[in-house]
Design an enzyme around this catalytic site. Structure first.
Site, mmCIF file in Angstrom:
data_model
loop_
_atom_site.group_PDB
_atom_site.id
_atom_site.type_symbol
_atom_site.label_atom_id
_atom_site.label_comp_id
_atom_site.label_asym_id
_atom_site.label_seq_id
_atom_site.Cartn_x
_atom_site.Cartn_y
_atom_site.Cartn_z
ATOM 1 N N ASP A 172 3.341 7.472 1.366
ATOM 2 C CA ASP A 172 3.770 6.994 0.043
ATOM 3 C C ASP A 172 5.245 7.254 -0.229
ATOM 4 O O ASP A 172 5.820 6.666 -1.131
ATOM 5 C CB ASP A 172 2.942 7.666 -1.057
ATOM 6 C CG ASP A 172 1.495 7.251 -1.006
ATOM 7 O OD1 ASP A 172 1.218 6.155 -0.483
ATOM 8 O OD2 ASP A 172 0.632 8.019 -1.474
ATOM 9 N N GLU B 36 -1.389 -1.491 -4.444
ATOM 10 C CA GLU B 36 -2.729 -1.246 -4.990
ATOM 11 C C GLU B 36 -2.654 -0.641 -6.393
ATOM 12 O O GLU B 36 -3.610 -0.699 -7.152
ATOM 13 C CB GLU B 36 -3.514 -0.305 -4.071
ATOM 14 C CG GLU B 36 -2.859 1.069 -3.931
ATOM 15 C CD GLU B 36 -3.674 2.073 -3.121
ATOM 16 O OE1 GLU B 36 -4.860 1.841 -2.852
ATOM 17 O OE2 GLU B 36 -3.097 3.119 -2.741
ATOM 18 N N LEU C 218 -5.468 1.030 8.287
ATOM 19 C CA LEU C 218 -4.675 0.749 9.487
ATOM 20 C C LEU C 218 -3.191 0.987 9.238
ATOM 21 O O LEU C 218 -2.454 1.342 10.149
ATOM 22 C CB LEU C 218 -4.926 -0.673 9.973
ATOM 23 C CG LEU C 218 -6.338 -0.878 10.548
ATOM 24 C CD1 LEU C 218 -6.617 -2.345 10.779
ATOM 25 C CD2 LEU C 218 -6.542 -0.082 11.830
ATOM 26 N N ARG D 135 -1.818 3.409 7.857
ATOM 27 C CA ARG D 135 -1.445 4.811 8.069
ATOM 28 C C ARG D 135 -1.912 5.313 9.443
ATOM 29 O O ARG D 135 -1.543 6.403 9.862
ATOM 30 C CB ARG D 135 -2.026 5.700 6.966
ATOM 31 C CG ARG D 135 -3.533 5.832 6.994
ATOM 32 C CD ARG D 135 -4.057 6.571 5.776
ATOM 33 N NE ARG D 135 -5.478 6.881 5.949
ATOM 34 C CZ ARG D 135 -6.313 7.173 4.976
ATOM 35 N NH1 ARG D 135 -5.885 7.210 3.727
ATOM 36 N NH2 ARG D 135 -7.575 7.459 5.230
#
Lengths: 408, 408
Positions: free
Chosen positions: B144, B245, B297, B299
């Site tokens: 992140d 998201e 996928l 990460r």
């Protein structure tokens, strides 16, 4: 002049441009042909007179390298279905008039089942009308591997490599918490379970993922599925399930289908078998559940293409040109696996009448699925294993893969 | 003896094992330390006395190579939150007693924001109790990129590379049909939009994907979104949208819940933001729409890791060990980007007090988002660009990537 025409049709794969490259190379090396033209958007490009001169765009072997390594379709695609000859003969007249005007002596159409239907119809028309100077040849591609009379189809090996590789990454990601979990990966394949079955290659030992595999070839029962998952959760903490988008119940109803939506061929549009099952596990078992859809990346991820796949795709393009020079028509080029003494993988390039292939589906043989219906056998593993081998050196620039984009 | 202890915590990345490898290498090369132990499942492993001897498992530099190149967490993870000191002092006593028994002189904790909270609390306890012989150091990781006081976090560059590379593949896949279409890719990042913003690297020229980018930093309006998409569809046939998201409306409500939609039982339907927006486009504009979720996928895809990212992650592990030898504690190692004369990318490894970091979030600066709220600026591109550079040679066997699995 003696020219050739090539088109691409259907859904994209990581190998269909390699077949196009093989076809272009074949024409360039041929002493019979002058120019190879490319149809933009398959048959639609013919009706719109939208073609490009591929001999000019790709003047040498080196210029073909980025094409070989790029996913999707350089020439663009279509979902066009040719009407029956007796329904609309004018369309056929238009096609062959187009061939005459552009001095097209060979037409190569790269695609899946629907594209082979086009090859079949055009060659049947030519035969009926005694047109003997245009050779019409299909070159297969489909990640679904569902064409009959060929050992396997270009595009399948690369997709299988991506699917199995990603299942490995999912398994590792999934196994780090000390709480039980179920990961459900949904894999493409409407009617045939080949690609979902290939996920088995991720398995390094009997404990590794995928732990359960569900194919459309076996009627799916939600009750049995829940029992299967529960049994797996008794053995291990982290369960990975590979499920085909095309699984159906004993009445043939898709586990997830929107009955109102149909594509141009009248096929039902599938969405969400995996999501459906993840919700079911969450509801009935209550463990941490995650749903992963490989989606279009499984057919577009050229950065993880199979070397064997791209090489074979290229050679099938070459082979199609050679066969046209031997006056073959109404055929699809194919691959036969040789019976070698040491069991090593070797193939032979040939062809079969396209009328024997079009509109038929090759399923995973039931004897390659285990009796409990949720795994595959050693035979299937031996079949798929050689198809994912070898890596293709992706062209990277500034840390990102560089691809040849489809023509605008 | 003077030993070290290391643990991993939080969500996986492609780089967290590289930081672990750097820490192990740092201890092996140190003349101050004897053994480095690994905590299984982070702090949970400490309370369960579940540790492994990493000095034995990884006896030399070569043995660390598969670790560096493998995604997820070799030692396993946890989501454990240490209580406040005054809530449960016994837990703290237990931790430091454990350190005493195993002669732990340095404790390294690799993780994101929650893990830095653990580092902060343990070091504050040590200070309050005058425990001066254990050095407690945090090593950051998170895809992140939302930790403050460090230029960026290990794991982010590899995830950004995967996201941008996949957007390229999606764009190419998406552009082959002669009908208008919208592809919506949902990217991880609940609070910070760094990873979604990085999708911009896919853009090779002003016409390439992604054409619209939505971050959680800007309040999201469905009406404006539909107008943005319509405008794009006037310019081009194929629109690719990158959406976080975590996008929220002006009241802070996540877009992933559609209050108007209920299932057969009247329950609210929870879907991802991307799915929600795809349905909206389909309903309001009526073009062909597809939703793609990169899911875990992004990460876990070590086969597409960034070389810069893994190298920096490794060096941060090394740096943590060095700093412990200089008696530093209560810190998180960090990266500072140097101001170079020619603008080339160079970094400096340092550290900052962990109390300044824990429980804070670094967002994408609003001035790096375009005024219309659906794109990012050149400054953001310049910031992310160096972080995805360089490829890591994946270890392939039989055509599939081979990874070191997390300890069972």
């Amino acid at each position: 002049m003696k020219n050739c025409l090539v088109g691409q049709s259907g859904g994209p794969t990581a190998a269909i441009n390699a077949s196009l490259a093989g076809t272009i190379a074949g024409v360039r090396l041929s002493t019979n042909y002058d120019i190879i033209y490319g149809l933009k958007h398959g048959m639609e490009g013919l009706f719109k007179d939208d073609i490009v001169n591929l001999t000019e765009i790709f003047p040498d072997e080196e210029s073909l390298i980025p094409l070989i390594k790029s996913p999707s379709m350089y020439l663009g695609s279509c979902r066009y279905k040719l009407p029956e000859m007796d329904e609309d003969e004018k369309i056929y007249e238009k096609v062959f008039e187009y061939f005459r005007v552009h001095e097209i002596k060979a037409f190569f159409y790269i695609g899946g089942n629907d594209s082979m239907d086009t090859v079949k119809k055009l060659s049947e028309y030519a035969k009926a009308k005694n047109i003997n100077d245009v050779y019409i040849i299909g070159i297969p591609k489909t990640i679904d591997n569902d064409l009959i009379l060929t050992d396997h189809t270009p595009g399948f090996g690369s997709a299988a490599k991506y699917v199995a590789g990603s299942i490995r990454e999912i398994e590792i990601d999934n196994s780090i918490y000390a709480v039980k979990s179920v990961n459900i990966a949904e894999i493409m394949g409407r009617d045939a379970g080949w690609l979902t079955a290939s996920s088995v290659l991720a398995r390094e030992d009997k404990d590794s993922a995928p732990h359960l595999i569900y194919l459309p070839e076996v009627p799916f029962s939600k009750e049995k599925f829940i029992e299967d998952v529960k049994r797996q959760l008794e053995i291990r903490d982290h369960v990975v399930v590979a499920v085909s988008e095309g699984i159906r119940d004993e009445n043939g109803a898709y586990i997830s289908v929107d009955p109102d939506k149909k594509d141009a061929f009248g096929h039902e549009i599938l969405a969400g078998a995996g999501k459906n099952l993840a919700d079911l596990v969450s509801e009935k078992i209550g463990v941490k559940t995650r749903f992963i859809e490989f989606n279009i990346l499984q057919r577009a991820a050229s950065h993880m293409a199979s070397e064997v796949d791209l090489k074979e795709a290229y050679k099938q393009g070459r082979n199609a040109v050679s066969l046209s020079e031997m006056f073959r028509t109404g055929i699809m080029v194919n691959i036969t696996r040789k019976d070698t003494e040491d069991g090593s993988y070797e193939v032979e390039y040939g062809a079969v009448p396209v009328c024997d292939i079009a509109n038929k589906v090759k399923n995973v043989p039931l004897e390659w699925i285990t009796e409990d219906g949720c795994d595959v056998t050693e035979e299937l593993i031996e079949y798929v294993k050689p198809l994912v081998k070898g890596e293709v050196e992706t062209i990277y620039k500034d840390g990102l893969p560089v691809y040849l984009k489809p023509l605008p």
